[in-house]
Design an enzyme around this catalytic site. Structure first.
Site, mmCIF file in Angstrom:
data_model
loop_
_atom_site.group_PDB
_atom_site.id
_atom_site.type_symbol
_atom_site.label_atom_id
_atom_site.label_comp_id
_atom_site.label_asym_id
_atom_site.label_seq_id
_atom_site.Cartn_x
_atom_site.Cartn_y
_atom_site.Cartn_z
ATOM 1 N N GLN A 1 23.602 23.714 5.688
ATOM 2 C CA GLN A 1 22.875 22.893 7.040
ATOM 3 C C GLN A 1 20.968 23.462 5.972
ATOM 4 O O GLN A 1 19.996 23.410 6.402
ATOM 5 C CB GLN A 1 22.906 23.697 8.189
ATOM 6 C CG GLN A 1 21.910 22.458 9.158
ATOM 7 C CD GLN A 1 22.023 23.271 10.091
ATOM 8 O OE1 GLN A 1 22.638 24.403 11.173
ATOM 9 N NE2 GLN A 1 20.995 22.584 11.213
ATOM 10 N N PHE A 2 20.868 21.924 5.086
ATOM 11 C CA PHE A 2 19.837 22.102 4.861
ATOM 12 C C PHE A 2 18.682 21.949 5.046
ATOM 13 O O PHE A 2 17.465 21.939 4.860
ATOM 14 C CB PHE A 2 20.053 20.481 3.335
ATOM 15 C CG PHE A 2 19.230 19.275 3.860
ATOM 16 C CD1 PHE A 2 18.710 18.855 4.075
ATOM 17 C CD2 PHE A 2 20.968 18.997 3.891
ATOM 18 C CE1 PHE A 2 19.140 17.459 4.129
ATOM 19 C CE2 PHE A 2 20.612 17.717 4.510
ATOM 20 C CZ PHE A 2 20.046 16.769 4.740
ATOM 21 N N THR A 3 18.776 21.045 6.896
ATOM 22 C CA THR A 3 17.973 20.825 7.613
ATOM 23 C C THR A 3 17.035 21.622 8.731
ATOM 24 O O THR A 3 16.047 21.444 9.096
ATOM 25 C CB THR A 3 18.805 19.796 8.874
ATOM 26 O OG1 THR A 3 19.885 20.226 9.351
ATOM 27 C CG2 THR A 3 19.335 18.106 8.585
#
Length: 86
Positions: free
Chosen positions: A17-19
Site C-alpha cells: 500500500q504505497f499510499t
C-alpha cells in the site's frame, strides 16, 4: 497485545500500500517519498518471505494491482511505526 501471531497460531495477509507514504500538503497527495516500484516490490517480497520464515502462514496481494481488501479489525488500537524518526 502481548502475544505474537506465532503465539496465537495466526496468519498474515500482506498487501502493498504505497499510499501510506502520501504527503498530504496542498491540493493533491504526493508520493515522492515512496520507494520506486522495483525497490518497493523487493521490500514487499522480502518482508513476506521473512514473515513466512518465522513459520507464520502468509497470503499475499499482487504488488501494484488494484485490489479491494476487506477486514475486521479486532481491537481498538492502530499504531503507526515511524522508523525514520528513531
Amino acid at each position: 497485545m502481548n502475544r505474537s501471531l506465532a503465539d496465537v497460531g495466526g496468519a498474515a495477509l500482506i498487501v502493498s500500500q504505497f499510499t501510506l507514504a502520501a504527503e498530504t500538503k496542498g491540493n493533491r497527495p504526493g508520493f515522492s517519498t515512496a520507494a520506486p516500484p522495483e525497490e518497493g516490490k523487493r521490500l514487499y517480497e522480502t518482508f513476506s518471505a521473512n514473515v513466512a520464515a518465522l513459520g507464520i502462514p502468509v497470503a499475499n496481494g499482487i504488488f501494484g494491482a488494484d485490489m479491494r481488501v476487506e477486514l475486521a479489525n479486532d481491537g481498538p488500537v492502530t499504531i503507526w511505526l515511524d522508523t525514520a524518526s528513531g
